[in-house]
Design a protein around this motif. Sequence first.
Motif, PDB file in Angstrom:
ATOM      1  N   UNK A 214     -27.636  -8.520   7.445  1.00  0.00           N
ATOM      2  CA  UNK A 214     -27.780  -9.449   6.317  1.00  0.00           C
ATOM      3  C   UNK A 214     -27.037  -8.974   5.079  1.00  0.00           C
ATOM      4  N   UNK A 215     -26.862  -7.668   4.946  1.00  0.00           N
ATOM      5  CA  UNK A 215     -26.169  -7.131   3.780  1.00  0.00           C
ATOM      6  C   UNK A 215     -25.367  -5.899   4.180  1.00  0.00           C
ATOM      7  N   UNK A 216     -24.325  -5.627   3.418  1.00  0.00           N
ATOM      8  CA  UNK A 216     -23.451  -4.488   3.694  1.00  0.00           C
ATOM      9  C   UNK A 216     -22.735  -4.113   2.406  1.00  0.00           C
ATOM     10  N   UNK A 331     -13.610 -19.516   8.314  1.00  0.00           N
ATOM     11  CA  UNK A 331     -14.290 -19.603   7.032  1.00  0.00           C
ATOM     12  C   UNK A 331     -15.057 -18.349   6.639  1.00  0.00           C
ATOM     13  N   UNK A 332     -16.119 -18.548   5.884  1.00  0.00           N
ATOM     14  CA  UNK A 332     -16.846 -17.409   5.342  1.00  0.00           C
ATOM     15  C   UNK A 332     -17.715 -16.701   6.377  1.00  0.00           C
ATOM     16  N   UNK A 333     -18.023 -17.377   7.476  1.00  0.00           N
ATOM     17  CA  UNK A 333     -18.720 -16.688   8.564  1.00  0.00           C
ATOM     18  C   UNK A 333     -17.797 -15.664   9.205  1.00  0.00           C
ATOM     19  N   UNK A 339     -15.642  -8.272   7.397  1.00  0.00           N
ATOM     20  CA  UNK A 339     -16.046  -7.212   6.468  1.00  0.00           C
ATOM     21  C   UNK A 339     -16.940  -6.203   7.182  1.00  0.00           C
ATOM     22  N   UNK A 340     -17.819  -6.693   8.030  1.00  0.00           N
ATOM     23  CA  UNK A 340     -18.712  -5.809   8.784  1.00  0.00           C
ATOM     24  C   UNK A 340     -17.951  -4.974   9.810  1.00  0.00           C
ATOM     25  N   UNK A 341     -17.041  -5.586  10.540  1.00  0.00           N
ATOM     26  CA  UNK A 341     -16.375  -4.915  11.645  1.00  0.00           C
ATOM     27  C   UNK A 341     -15.157  -4.090  11.217  1.00  0.00           C
ATOM     28  N   UNK A 342     -14.451  -4.544  10.164  1.00  0.00           N
ATOM     29  CA  UNK A 342     -13.153  -3.949   9.834  1.00  0.00           C
ATOM     30  C   UNK A 342     -13.057  -3.315   8.458  1.00  0.00           C
ATOM     31  N   UNK A 343     -13.979  -3.654   7.558  1.00  0.00           N
ATOM     32  CA  UNK A 343     -13.907  -3.092   6.211  1.00  0.00           C
ATOM     33  C   UNK A 343     -13.548  -4.121   5.166  1.00  0.00           C
ATOM     34  N   UNK A 344     -13.270  -3.693   3.937  1.00  0.00           N
ATOM     35  CA  UNK A 344     -12.980  -4.602   2.826  1.00  0.00           C
ATOM     36  C   UNK A 344     -11.832  -5.572   3.106  1.00  0.00           C
ATOM     37  N   UNK A 379     -15.841  -5.949  -0.895  1.00  0.00           N
ATOM     38  CA  UNK A 379     -16.262  -4.648  -0.368  1.00  0.00           C
ATOM     39  C   UNK A 379     -17.663  -4.696   0.223  1.00  0.00           C
ATOM     40  N   UNK A 380     -18.248  -5.879   0.294  1.00  0.00           N
ATOM     41  CA  UNK A 380     -19.570  -6.009   0.874  1.00  0.00           C
ATOM     42  C   UNK A 380     -20.134  -7.392   0.634  1.00  0.00           C
TER      43      UNK A 380
END
Length: 424
Positions: A214-216, A331-333, A339-344, A379-380
């Motif tokens: 849910x958050x990162x 899109x944003x999904x 962002x979760x799998x690869x970074x910023x 970045x998250x």
Amino acid sequence: MEIVQATISIGHQWLPEHQLRNNTDSRYSGKITVKLLNGNTEAKLAVVHTLYYGCFRGFTDMTSREFLAKYTTTSLMPLDFQKVRPSQLNVSVSLTDTVDWRSLGKVGPINKNQANLQISKQEISLQYQLFLETYPQRQHVNKYRESVFAENYRKIAEHNWEAERGIYTYTMGVNAFTDMTSKEFLEKFTTKMPTIDIQKLRPFQLNVSVTVPDSLDWRSLGKVGPIKNQGQCGSCWAFATVAILESRLAIKRGSYRSLSEQEIIDCTDGYTCAVGGNIQMALKTLNRLGGIEADSDYPYISGDKHKNQCAYQSVKTVAQVGTSYINVQDGESGMQQSVYMNGPLYVHVHVNENFQHYRSGVFSDQNCDQQINHAVSIVGYGPGYWLIRNSWDTWWGEQGYIRLARDQNMCRISVYPVWTDDIN
């Protein structure tokens, strides 16, 4: 009086960094919590004046008798409950823990006249002097600049008054841009963003089998460096590109290294502060040169000192950079999963005058949907927002960051989301 840096809270609401004056005032005893930023935890502080712009305005200079006489009434007529239909408790109805009819569009705006939001000339003058003390680098101090500051200050105060009442999800605050008109600000701190040819990019597509948290926050993992300052130069694209490269390198090598934006700016053919760029141009420049230097070896001096003279030295290269980068689709999904799998992520956004004054909270503005004019990095993320790293120093926003409303294409953030793994 000694000026100290502190963070304060009133009740349960934490306010941003402020200038507080060292004094005592028993009126606020026990109501305000102070976190000193200079390490002195024993100092006794209470608020005499803050830069919250409306925190103690309104009724604070009135006696209780004056307040009651002006804002309450004794002429309310009692209701005749004998003639009113009763509403009785229905024990079979399950209630929710919270309800807010405002969020359902069933409540109108607050009547501003009732608030009596008055701002005196003396208050504005004092705030302007505090502004000059806080940002001594500001130049061209004159009556015109003070009048621009006054207009922006009133806007900030009115916005925050409404934000306190739930009309907005973010606050505004005085910063180094407050004595600038929106036109001046946009001309100096945003830029034209050349279109990225996404047809030539490798796509990153949503993988429905991957469960994302849910958050990162990549900062907490040590993969994001400190906030930087682009100054009065349209070099945001270089800063956003370097932010992505720094994080990818930190993920690969396990430690963070600050890289050079100035190398990209100086060595990109035809670039000046008034001409925009993008990540595509930056990667081509670094690949042509053979790599990127550390920021300590090739420091940022742009703005008025910019000379467009490439001074890259291959012996000081700390990483090689390729030209391959990836367009995030779905899109944003898809952005959240990337962002979760690869970074910023590197993204383009539209910046408007409300963005200029942002202080804290989740930025949501229905008018932030015009032409793209700024590059930043994601970045998250958290519930309902993106965590955005900007390049306007730490005095802007939440220590240099902004939380931008998510899943709304807010400020057109989902138009050009890209990332690269092509750094070694």
